[in-house]
Design a protein around this motif. Structure first.
Motif, PDB file in Angstrom:
ATOM      1  N   ARG A  91       0.853  -1.197   0.000  1.00 11.58           N
ATOM      2  CA  ARG A  91       0.000   0.000   0.000  1.00 11.58           C
ATOM      3  C   ARG A  91       0.883   1.240   0.000  1.00 11.58           C
ATOM      4  O   ARG A  91       2.093   1.164   0.227  1.00 11.58           O
ATOM      5  CB  ARG A  91      -0.908   0.023   1.230  1.00 11.58           C
ATOM      6  CG  ARG A  91      -1.860  -1.155   1.345  1.00 11.58           C
ATOM      7  CD  ARG A  91      -2.710  -1.036   2.578  1.00 11.58           C
ATOM      8  NE  ARG A  91      -3.635   0.086   2.482  1.00 11.58           N
ATOM      9  CZ  ARG A  91      -4.956  -0.051   2.377  1.00 11.58           C
ATOM     10  NH1 ARG A  91      -5.499  -1.242   2.363  1.00 11.58           N
ATOM     11  NH2 ARG A  91      -5.738   0.995   2.300  1.00 11.58           N
ATOM     12  N   ALA A  92       0.271   2.377  -0.242  1.00 16.56           N
ATOM     13  CA  ALA A  92       1.009   3.634  -0.229  1.00 16.56           C
ATOM     14  C   ALA A  92       1.462   3.969   1.200  1.00 16.56           C
ATOM     15  O   ALA A  92       0.796   3.617   2.182  1.00 16.56           O
ATOM     16  CB  ALA A  92       0.140   4.758  -0.787  1.00 16.56           C
ATOM     17  N   TYR A  93       2.589   4.640   1.308  1.00 12.81           N
ATOM     18  CA  TYR A  93       3.118   5.026   2.618  1.00 12.81           C
ATOM     19  C   TYR A  93       2.316   6.162   3.255  1.00 12.81           C
ATOM     20  O   TYR A  93       2.159   6.202   4.482  1.00 12.81           O
ATOM     21  CB  TYR A  93       4.580   5.488   2.479  1.00 12.81           C
ATOM     22  CG  TYR A  93       5.576   4.373   2.338  1.00 12.81           C
ATOM     23  CD1 TYR A  93       6.249   3.867   3.446  1.00 12.81           C
ATOM     24  CD2 TYR A  93       5.868   3.825   1.106  1.00 12.81           C
ATOM     25  CE1 TYR A  93       7.180   2.855   3.318  1.00 12.81           C
ATOM     26  CE2 TYR A  93       6.788   2.809   0.965  1.00 12.81           C
ATOM     27  CZ  TYR A  93       7.447   2.329   2.078  1.00 12.81           C
ATOM     28  OH  TYR A  93       8.356   1.322   1.937  1.00 12.81           O
ATOM     29  N   GLU A  94       1.853   7.083   2.435  1.00  7.75           N
ATOM     30  CA  GLU A  94       1.301   8.330   2.969  1.00  7.75           C
ATOM     31  C   GLU A  94       0.121   8.137   3.927  1.00  7.75           C
ATOM     32  O   GLU A  94       0.109   8.736   5.016  1.00  7.75           O
ATOM     33  CB  GLU A  94       0.896   9.265   1.811  1.00  7.75           C
ATOM     34  CG  GLU A  94       2.061   9.849   1.040  1.00  7.75           C
ATOM     35  CD  GLU A  94       2.674   8.855   0.076  1.00  7.75           C
ATOM     36  OE1 GLU A  94       2.083   7.766  -0.099  1.00  7.75           O
ATOM     37  OE2 GLU A  94       3.737   9.147  -0.488  1.00  7.75           O
ATOM     38  N   PRO A  95      -0.905   7.312   3.590  1.00  8.43           N
ATOM     39  CA  PRO A  95      -2.007   7.146   4.562  1.00  8.43           C
ATOM     40  C   PRO A  95      -1.554   6.532   5.878  1.00  8.43           C
ATOM     41  O   PRO A  95      -2.062   6.921   6.947  1.00  8.43           O
ATOM     42  CB  PRO A  95      -2.985   6.216   3.827  1.00  8.43           C
ATOM     43  CG  PRO A  95      -2.655   6.372   2.378  1.00  8.43           C
ATOM     44  CD  PRO A  95      -1.194   6.610   2.328  1.00  8.43           C
ATOM     45  N   GLN A  96      -0.610   5.610   5.839  1.00 10.36           N
ATOM     46  CA  GLN A  96      -0.130   4.998   7.079  1.00 10.36           C
ATOM     47  C   GLN A  96       0.662   5.997   7.919  1.00 10.36           C
ATOM     48  O   GLN A  96       0.522   6.046   9.147  1.00 10.36           O
ATOM     49  CB  GLN A  96       0.721   3.773   6.742  1.00 10.36           C
ATOM     50  CG  GLN A  96      -0.042   2.689   5.991  1.00 10.36           C
ATOM     51  CD  GLN A  96       0.824   1.521   5.602  1.00 10.36           C
ATOM     52  OE1 GLN A  96       2.027   1.512   5.844  1.00 10.36           O
ATOM     53  NE2 GLN A  96       0.212   0.512   4.986  1.00 10.36           N
ATOM     54  N   VAL A  97       1.475   6.830   7.253  1.00  8.87           N
ATOM     55  CA  VAL A  97       2.232   7.851   8.000  1.00  8.87           C
ATOM     56  C   VAL A  97       1.290   8.880   8.600  1.00  8.87           C
ATOM     57  O   VAL A  97       1.477   9.334   9.751  1.00  8.87           O
ATOM     58  CB  VAL A  97       3.271   8.511   7.068  1.00  8.87           C
ATOM     59  CG1 VAL A  97       3.963   9.670   7.775  1.00  8.87           C
ATOM     60  CG2 VAL A  97       4.304   7.483   6.609  1.00  8.87           C
ATOM     61  N   GLU A  98       0.247   9.274   7.870  1.00 11.72           N
ATOM     62  CA  GLU A  98      -0.725  10.232   8.399  1.00 11.72           C
ATOM     63  C   GLU A  98      -1.457   9.663   9.606  1.00 11.72           C
ATOM     64  O   GLU A  98      -1.705  10.375  10.587  1.00 11.72           O
ATOM     65  CB  GLU A  98      -1.729  10.607   7.298  1.00 11.72           C
ATOM     66  CG  GLU A  98      -1.149  11.494   6.208  1.00 11.72           C
ATOM     67  CD  GLU A  98      -0.700  12.842   6.738  1.00 11.72           C
ATOM     68  OE1 GLU A  98      -1.365  13.359   7.667  1.00 11.72           O
ATOM     69  OE2 GLU A  98       0.304  13.379   6.250  1.00 11.72           O
ATOM     70  N   ALA A  99      -1.809   8.381   9.554  1.00 10.74           N
ATOM     71  CA  ALA A  99      -2.487   7.765  10.702  1.00 10.74           C
ATOM     72  C   ALA A  99      -1.577   7.738  11.923  1.00 10.74           C
ATOM     73  O   ALA A  99      -2.034   7.959  13.055  1.00 10.74           O
ATOM     74  CB  ALA A  99      -2.930   6.347  10.339  1.00 10.74           C
ATOM     75  N   LEU A 100      -0.289   7.490  11.714  1.00 10.60           N
ATOM     76  CA  LEU A 100       0.639   7.497  12.852  1.00 10.60           C
ATOM     77  C   LEU A 100       0.811   8.902  13.418  1.00 10.60           C
ATOM     78  O   LEU A 100       0.970   9.073  14.635  1.00 10.60           O
ATOM     79  CB  LEU A 100       1.994   6.929  12.416  1.00 10.60           C
ATOM     80  CG  LEU A 100       2.014   5.437  12.055  1.00 10.60           C
ATOM     81  CD1 LEU A 100       3.388   5.045  11.519  1.00 10.60           C
ATOM     82  CD2 LEU A 100       1.671   4.583  13.263  1.00 10.60           C
ATOM     83  N   LYS A 101       0.771   9.919  12.559  1.00  9.18           N
ATOM     84  CA  LYS A 101       0.914  11.289  13.051  1.00  9.18           C
ATOM     85  C   LYS A 101      -0.303  11.710  13.875  1.00  9.18           C
ATOM     86  O   LYS A 101      -0.168  12.432  14.873  1.00  9.18           O
ATOM     87  CB  LYS A 101       1.092  12.246  11.870  1.00  9.18           C
ATOM     88  CG  LYS A 101       2.470  12.166  11.220  1.00  9.18           C
ATOM     89  CD  LYS A 101       2.585  13.191  10.094  1.00  9.18           C
ATOM     90  CE  LYS A 101       3.965  13.149   9.450  1.00  9.18           C
ATOM     91  NZ  LYS A 101       4.070  14.135   8.336  1.00  9.18           N
ATOM     92  N   LYS A 102      -1.496  11.268  13.466  1.00 10.03           N
ATOM     93  CA  LYS A 102      -2.704  11.630  14.208  1.00 10.03           C
ATOM     94  C   LYS A 102      -2.753  10.976  15.575  1.00 10.03           C
ATOM     95  O   LYS A 102      -3.426  11.487  16.482  1.00 10.03           O
ATOM     96  CB  LYS A 102      -3.942  11.227  13.398  1.00 10.03           C
ATOM     97  CG  LYS A 102      -4.141  12.045  12.138  1.00 10.03           C
ATOM     98  CD  LYS A 102      -5.385  11.583  11.390  1.00 10.03           C
ATOM     99  CE  LYS A 102      -5.590  12.379  10.121  1.00 10.03           C
ATOM    100  NZ  LYS A 102      -6.784  11.911   9.360  1.00 10.03           N
ATOM    101  N   GLY A 103      -2.069   9.862  15.728  1.00  7.07           N
ATOM    102  CA  GLY A 103      -2.077   9.166  17.010  1.00  7.07           C
ATOM    103  C   GLY A 103      -2.707   7.801  16.881  1.00  7.07           C
ATOM    104  O   GLY A 103      -3.752   7.638  16.229  1.00  7.07           O
ATOM    105  N   VAL A 104      -2.094   6.809  17.503  1.00  4.20           N
ATOM    106  CA  VAL A 104      -2.576   5.437  17.419  1.00  4.20           C
ATOM    107  C   VAL A 104      -2.256   4.743  18.737  1.00  4.20           C
ATOM    108  O   VAL A 104      -1.262   5.051  19.403  1.00  4.20           O
ATOM    109  CB  VAL A 104      -1.930   4.712  16.210  1.00  4.20           C
ATOM    110  CG1 VAL A 104      -0.423   4.627  16.359  1.00  4.20           C
ATOM    111  CG2 VAL A 104      -2.516   3.334  16.017  1.00  4.20           C
TER     112      VAL A 104
END
Length: 538
Positions: A91-104
């Motif tokens: 999958r693309a990196y960008e959605p996963q990086v954005e989810a990590l930035k928002k908090g998990v």
């Protein structure tokens, strides 16, 4: 058996048969260790304990298992609003990086992408309280063990570690000894369930010819009471070929294997779960942890590599107390491999019966109606098919995702051709000496009369001696025919003239030598012969 031990914070090694609920066995204790805003509001935690970095990590071997575990944890943590994110390749990196930035709060991922994001400083594992290794033996078989060890070294030393799998080889136990602190080994079996396989799965093993297998599978899929079915193959090429053959025979089939892009793999699994496709042809990538309700038949189109793979394959049916049927087709070349699996699992099929698509015992044992052919009747083709499921664009990186399927490539190329404007063809213009032929301003070509009045003078080639220079600067000379003055003959130097004497003294000496040579008689020529052998005296 696992919940009381895991909730207390103790390290756990959980071993149970497939389909017995291992996901919630480690999922519920994992969700309880995570601190969320609801806990602060209820007074169970302090505000400083909240963090946006992951507090729990689940490592799984395959992408399909990653999405399934993520969905299960989201369902279980919905009341407390636990944030769960899936991190896996394809999958693309960008959605996963954005989810990590928002908090998990909980991260479920495959080893490769987890290490990649951790190396890029996008994934912070310094606050992880609990680690779970799901299907650890499969990670060992796939060569993920070094990556798993690197991930463990990034975690805090003080944590809870849980390891779950249906089979426990020695290397996994060694991993547990290195990275776990006094683990509790829990092995769950039912009192009346003896052996390694689940008791409510009916197993059938047949010796089949490779050229007759597609016909056999087509008839088995028309057995009475057949719901969803999974067909397992050893190679990716075989899986793709069988899926195409079944589609041509009228079955709603899909394929899941490593040569497909991640979007096509998830499309086939979604269609299978939604009932649009009732036959899923896959490699062993889908033999681990895939839980689909309503799977009644599992067909081993090719014999598995070992007994562990066999257990996980047939474990896709008969889950959570349901019944199922597992059919294994063993080729003549695979008989030695199957006999080893049969001995390891203590089964009752050491010498499978030779079976063909027309064998009466095949119809009788599997409940196939008499007269069934290898093509599904049109009246029974009620499934929507794989095309009814939307293909999601995941932004697949690299070249591997581009190799999804011929149908996907055709659709994408068709879409691009529709969006791109029509290209104007290039106009080529014929010219002569740099002047376009169709140009009105160009000078007109000479007519035949003008050409006849002014005959063209042929070009005369001039021969020059070697060493002559400034030929370009020489003035042009008109061609004139000279009939009055004949051309002088060309002088030729001969060998005799070159060797002639140049002075009178030399000439006299030559003449005298010639006369002397003529007066002297010629000497007889001497002939050399071999020495005669000595003759005996008379």
């Amino acid at each position: 058996m696992t919940l009381p031990v895991a909730l207390s914070g103790t390290d756990v090694i959980g071993q149970a048969k497939t389909g017995t609920g291992k996901t919630l066995g480690f999922g519920l204790p994992l969700l309880e260790r995570v601190t969320v805003p609801v806990d602060v509001e209820a007074g169970r935690a302090k505000p400083e304990q909240l963090t946006d970095t992951p507090q729990a990590l689940v490592v799984v071997p395959t992408r399909e298992l990653c999405t399934q575990v993520t969905n299960d944890l989201l369902t279980a943590g919905k009341v407390r609003n636990v944030r769960v994110t899936a991190i896996y390749g394809g999958r693309a990196y960008e959605p996963q990086v954005e989810a990590l930035k928002k908090g998990v709060d909980v991260v479920v991922g495959t080893p490769g992408r987890l290490l990649d994001l951790a190396g890029q400083k996008k994934l912070d594992l310094s606050h992880v309280k609990a680690l779970v290794l799901d299907e650890a033996d499969e990670m060992l078989d796939l060569g993920f063990l070094p990556d798993v060890e690197k991930i463990i070294q990034l975690l805090p030393a003080k944590r809870q570690t849980m390891l779950f799998s249906a089979t426990m080889p020695g290397a996994v136990i060694g991993l547990a000894r290195r990275y776990m602190s006094q683990p509790t080994h829990i092995r769950a079996t039912a009192p009346d369930d003896q052996g390694a396989t689940v008791a409510n799965i009916t197993q059938r093993v047949y010796r089949a010819h490779s050229m007759d297998k597609p016909e056999m599978v087509s008839r088995i899929l028309q057995a009475d009471g057949r719901g969803l079915a999974m067909i397992f193959c050893r190679t990716k090429r075989t899986a793709a070929d069988i899926a195409d053959q079944l589609a041509q025979r009228g079955f709603a089939s899909g394929a899941v294997h490593g040569d497909l892009g991640q979007g096509a793999r998830e499309q086939a699994l979604r269609a299978f779960r939604n009932g649009k496709v009732d036959v899923l042809v896959c490699t062993d990538v889908a033999a681990r942890g895939i839980d689909v309700e309503g799977v009644t038949h599992v067909i081993n189109y090719q014999s598995p590599e070992d007994e562990k793979t066999y257990l996980h394959r047939i474990g896709r049916t008969g889950r959570a107390g349901a019944t199922g049927t597992a059919v294994t087709l063993v080729d003549w070349d695979d008989i030695p491999r199957w006999q080893l699996i049969n001995k390891a699992l203590d089964l009752k099929f050491p010498d499978p019966a030779e079976t063909y698509s027309t064998s009466p015992h095949l119809f009788e044992e599997l409940g196939i109606p008499a007269g069934t052919k290898g093509v599904l009747p049109r009246a029974e083709r009620t499934r929507a098919g794989l095309d009814a499921e939307e293909l999601e664009d995941l932004g697949e990186p690299g070249g591997r995702g581009a190799r999804s399927s011929s149908r996907t490539k055709a659709d994408s190329s068709r879409t691009k051709s529709e969006e791109r404007p029509a290209r104007t063809p290039r106009q080529r213009r014929r010219t002569r000496s740099g002047t376009p032929l169709g140009d009105e301003t160009a000078a007109p070509a000479p007519t035949a009369e003008e050409t006849a009045e002014e005959p063209r003078t042929p070009r005369r080639r001039r021969r020059t001696r070697a060493g002559a220079t400034e030929t370009e600067a020489a003035p042009a000379v008109e061609a004139v025919t000279t009939t009055e003055e004949p051309a002088k003959p060309r002088r030729r130097r001969t060998r005799a003239s070159s060797t002639a004497p140049k002075t009178e003294t030399e000439a006299v000496a030559v003449a005298v030598a010639t006369e002397v040579a003529a007066e002297e008689p010629a000497k007889p020529r001497r002939r050399r012969t071999r020495v005669k052998a000595a003759q005996p005296e008379a």
